[in-house]
Design an enzyme around this catalytic site. Structure first.
Site, PDB file in Angstrom:
ATOM      1  N   GLU A  94      33.636  39.330  41.891  1.00 60.22           N
ATOM      2  CA  GLU A  94      32.244  38.885  41.828  1.00 60.22           C
ATOM      3  C   GLU A  94      31.464  39.273  43.082  1.00 60.22           C
ATOM      4  O   GLU A  94      30.290  39.621  43.000  1.00 60.22           O
ATOM      5  CB  GLU A  94      32.198  37.382  41.565  1.00 60.22           C
ATOM      6  CG  GLU A  94      32.676  37.061  40.148  1.00 60.22           C
ATOM      7  CD  GLU A  94      32.741  35.582  39.849  1.00 60.22           C
ATOM      8  OE1 GLU A  94      32.213  34.775  40.635  1.00 60.22           O
ATOM      9  OE2 GLU A  94      33.343  35.217  38.813  1.00 60.22           O
TER      10      GLU A  94
ATOM     11  N   SER B  65      51.259  37.916  33.330  1.00 60.47           N
ATOM     12  CA  SER B  65      52.455  37.327  32.738  1.00 60.47           C
ATOM     13  C   SER B  65      52.450  37.535  31.231  1.00 60.47           C
ATOM     14  O   SER B  65      51.407  37.793  30.625  1.00 60.47           O
ATOM     15  CB  SER B  65      52.536  35.815  33.010  1.00 60.47           C
ATOM     16  OG  SER B  65      52.466  35.536  34.376  1.00 60.47           O
TER      17      SER B  65
ATOM     18  N   ASP C 157      37.711  31.905  35.519  1.00 57.53           N
ATOM     19  CA  ASP C 157      36.742  32.192  36.583  1.00 57.53           C
ATOM     20  C   ASP C 157      36.575  30.900  37.368  1.00 57.53           C
ATOM     21  O   ASP C 157      35.775  30.033  37.009  1.00 57.53           O
ATOM     22  CB  ASP C 157      35.418  32.647  35.969  1.00 57.53           C
ATOM     23  CG  ASP C 157      34.398  33.041  37.038  1.00 57.53           C
ATOM     24  OD1 ASP C 157      34.676  32.859  38.239  1.00 57.53           O
ATOM     25  OD2 ASP C 157      33.312  33.516  36.660  1.00 57.53           O
TER      26      ASP C 157
ATOM     27  N   ASP D 176      33.003  30.317  42.607  1.00 56.70           N
ATOM     28  CA  ASP D 176      31.608  30.767  42.587  1.00 56.70           C
ATOM     29  C   ASP D 176      31.068  30.927  44.007  1.00 56.70           C
ATOM     30  O   ASP D 176      31.436  30.165  44.913  1.00 56.70           O
ATOM     31  CB  ASP D 176      30.724  29.763  41.826  1.00 56.70           C
ATOM     32  CG  ASP D 176      30.922  29.835  40.325  1.00 56.70           C
ATOM     33  OD1 ASP D 176      31.324  30.902  39.832  1.00 56.70           O
ATOM     34  OD2 ASP D 176      30.678  28.827  39.644  1.00 56.70           O
TER      35      ASP D 176
END
Length: 795
Positions: free
Chosen positions: A189, A251, A324, A327
């Site tokens: 990001e 994985s 996610d 931030d």
């Protein structure tokens, strides 16, 4: 003459004596910490004798009369084998590498202090149940007794320091570090933020995964699927990477129900993909208090509980959800950078001074600053303009140590779900099977509830973009005994597009999961050998898709020279298996990379192009999105006056591929075997020092390997360092609910972390050949196959 002769003989004698003494010193450093696994020893504070059996790979099977004795013995046995690795990982979590490795580690230490792992661990410890605290205290005591009474591994002598006493909080730190290591937003990001200085938003949009083009979801719908078993049975930082301190990468896991199993009972498989280094991250161990706990599997050195494995009732394994979970926020600071603007008022930054001591004897005083969300991270991202803070899931309250403690004791699906409900910071899809015939898959994750897309840098001056909590466990997807007879996950898209919460953009492409499901569905019933074949599979769905595209494009070209024509013929005849011997695999891997490079490098500065090579997820999704749309703004080379097409990109890339392989392996295409350029070395953190590596035999390899990052059996490499494998399956486990003793396992390294041990890398050759060894479980089997037996007795 006689005098000269006597002098020369004296000098020679002195040199021989010095060499002999040096040899003895070196041998002492190498071997003094090697334990005698047959020696009976005494431990303080044991209430009853503890039996410690080790099999042919020195894997410990510990039998105790009570849990305190068990975990005291677990700590002692682990310290025998992995003490320096445990101390290294502890120092990573505390930000104290500089003290033993020097001031080059200062930035790494400061970063690890900024994310406050131990601060959260102390909160978890303070709220843990008495039984967990007792277990951690006993485990720590076992380690400390070893530290006080027995020789230390060679790394302590080389680096000239002694380990400090182990404390229960250090065990929890290691769970926290797992959370940081699998965080998805930290690299990608911020790179997108940097990219905006050079590239239009329209082109950036082509790099971001369009999840509609990721057709395969782990859970087919967010309405959870649950069927009773009776019905179906009858009808989951570069310095740290170099140090071998990286944990999760990718994985695979899956389980089949009895109706798809040759045994009539479930089979479960798991292989987590981590960095390949020595010693490996996992420690294989079996822990027993008869009538209370009987669990075997993988333990992270430095904490006592089995992370993935099975007990006498259930089995489980994990893959990364790819949440996610981080931030960035653009902050507004006052003139002296002591306050930040938030919701119409100035608020004090939390300012913390850190003293970092170094091996050189210097001390550095550094300052860390925090908003209510988390640390200001400009220093670590080399961002000079906009003050940036982060909010990270790892700092949210969770209790993974409770989860693994409860998993070790779970008896059924209800116990299992209760256990994994507190597994939030280390977000995993946890596969399940039990001896009653049930299979399941549970998403156990901390999914932030937030406004916006989740990938932009948010304005930090208001609470609008603050997290509003986490998605409740009850709303996370799961499956229990689905009609198809199997469950599976491979870091791919979690749910279909109608799920009400944003989880991530950063999922793995569907290549691995599609191939796994293709093989699961190829047979009506599967056995252990079928599971081995899946874990060892090198056929690529990515190659299957892209090779056809490349061939169609190259058919439009003319004027191939002899070598290019031979390479093209290899590609056309390929079966998409990336074996060690395959020449087509070499051609495809380089052509695939160069096609992505040539799409983007003309638009980027050298610095950002280098950064892009570290963002494989963006490059792969650029290709996926391009194929779905049939066009891309990236295709035209902005450095020329012509308008280039994708065919031009492929033609250029193919020419460069042939040139590179010719320069590396010669102009005979038959010599272009994939294994010749695709290998890995099991490297020890101190193996970068050549004299240490040679004297202590720290590193082993290189080993030629098949596969790639897009095959089920993953031997992955970085686009920045072709084609040296840096990740792979950190273990392979196959569990049989019909008979636990039929279960099999392998790791790429071995039980011992001491390089002079016969068990340092004794499983490596088997691992490379996709072989397994028995995962011993019943006591009779353990005793019959034991190579070593130790008794730990009360002192």
């Amino acid at each position: 003459m006689k005098t000269l002769k006597r002098v020369l003989l004296g000098v020679l004698g002195f040199l021989l004596l010095a060499l002999f003494v040096g040899f003895l010193v070196l041998q002492n450093i190498k071997t003094s910490a090697l334990p005698d696994y047959n020696e009976s020893l005494k431990l303080e504070r044991l209430r009853e004798p503890v039996s410690l059996f080790r099999d042919e790979h020195a894997i410990p099977h510990i039998y105790a009369e009570n849990e305190a004795d068990l975990y005291r013995a677990v700590g002692f046995a682990m310290a025998q084998d992995r003490l320096w690795q445990m101390d290294l990982l502890r120092r990573v979590t505390q930000g104290r590498l500089s003290e033993i490795l020097g001031k080059d580690q200062l930035e790494t230490d400061l970063m690890m202090r900024a994310i406050r792992i131990q601060e959260k661990s102390e909160k978890i410890l303070a709220t843990s149940s008495p039984e967990i605290i007792t277990a951690l205290e006993a485990y720590s005591d076992g380690i400390n007794q070893y530290i006080r009474k027995y020789p230390l591994p060679p790394e302590f002598k080389v680096l000239q320091y002694k380990p400090e006493p182990w404390e229960p909080v250090h065990c929890i730190n290691l769970i926290g570090y797992m959370s940081w290591d699998l965080s998805m937003g930290w690299g990608t990001e911020y790179f997108l933020h940097q990219l905006r200085a050079e590239v239009s938003d329209e082109k950036i949009a082509e790099l971001i995964p369009d999840l509609k083009n990721h057709k395969t979801a782990i859970y087919p719908g967010f309405g959870n699927i649950e069927i009773e078993a009776s019905e179906t049975l009858l009808s989951a930082t570069e310095n740290l990477t170099e140090l071998g301190a990286e944990i999760f990468n990718g994985s695979n896991n899956w389980a089949v129900a009895g109706k798809k199993s040759q045994t009539g009972m479930p089979l479960l498989a798991n292989d987590m993909h981590l960095g390949l280094f020595a010693p490996g991250i996992w420690y294989q161990m079996h822990q027993v208090v008869e009538g209370k706990i009987n669990v075997t599997g993988l333990v992270v050195p430095g904490q006592p509980f089995v992370i993935c494995g099975h007990n006498d009732s259930i089995a489980w394994g994990m893959t990364n959800v790819m949440v996610d979970d981080l931030d960035f926020y653009a902050e507004k600071l006052n003139e002296d950078s002591t306050k930040y603007w938030f919701d119409g008022a100035w608020h004090d930054l939390r300012i913390k001074k850190e003293i970092i001591k170094t091996k050189e004897g210097e001390e550095f005083e550094e300052v860390l600053k925090f908003t209510h969300r988390g640390p200001i991270v400009n220093r670590f991202k080399k961002e000079k303009e906009t003050p940036l803070s982060i909010r990270w899931l790892g700092n949210e309250m969770s209790n993974e140590i409770r989860t693994v403690f409860r998993l070790n004791r779970a008896n059924n699906w209800s116990d299992f779900r209760d256990a994994v409900s507190t597994f939030k910071s280390v977000s995993q899809n946890v596969v399940y099977a039990d001896v009653k015939g049930n299979i399941g898959l549970q998403c156990s994750a901390g999914v932030p509830i937030r406004a916006g897309s989740g990938i932009q840098i948010y304005p930090g001056d208001s609470s609008k973009y603050d997290w509003q909590g986490l998605v409740s466990f009850e709303e996370l997807p799961y499956e229990f005994n689905p009609e198809r007879g199997y469950v599976s996950s491979a870091n791919n898209k979690t749910v279909t597009d109608d799920y009400p919460y944003y989880i991530s953009y950063w999922f793995a492409t569907p290549s691995r999961i599609d191939r796994i499901r293709e093989m699961l569905e190829a047979k009506e019933k599967l056995g252990i050998d079928d599971f081995k074949a899946i874990q060892g599979d090198w056929k690529s769905k990515t190659a299957e898709q892209m090779t056809i595209v490349f061939i169609e494009s190259l058919k439009k070209q003319s004027g191939f020279n002899e070598t290019e024509q031979a390479a093209f013929n290899k590609l056309k005849a390929w079966d998409y298996n990336l074996t060690r011997e395959s020449q087509a695999a070499s051609i495809f891997e380089i052509l695939y990379l160069k096609s992505m490079e040539n799409l983007v490098k003309d638009e980027l500065s050298p610095e950002l192009f280098e950064g892009m090579l570290g963002q494989k997820v963006l490059l792969e999704n650029l290709m996926i999105n391009f194929l779905a749309e049939g066009q891309s703004q990236w295709a035209d080379n902005v450095m020329t006056e012509q308008t280039e097409s994708f065919d031009d990109i492929v033609a250029l890339s193919f020419n460069e591929t042939v040139e590179e392989l010719t320069a590396t392996l010669g102009n005979n295409v038959d010599d272009w075997s994939w294994g010749k350029i695709h290998s890995f070395t099991l490297a020890h953190p101190l193996g970068v020092v050549d004299i240490l590596n040679k004297a202590l035999k720290l590193n082993r390899g290189p080993f030629e390997v098949p596969g790639s990052f897009h095959t089920v059996c993953p031997y992955s490499y970085s686009y920045k360092n072709l084609y040296e494998t840096v990740h792979g399956a950190s273990h392979r486990h196959i569990f049989s609910m019909a008979n636990w003793d039929d279960s099999e396992t392998i790791i790429p390294t071995g039980t011992s972390g001491i390089p002079a041990s016969n068990f340092y890398l004794d499983q490596t050759e088997m691992y490379l050949n996709n072989q397994y060894h028995p995962d011993l479980f019943t006591k009779q089997n353990v005793e019959n196959k034991a190579r070593f037996k130790m008794q730990l007795k009360p002192e």
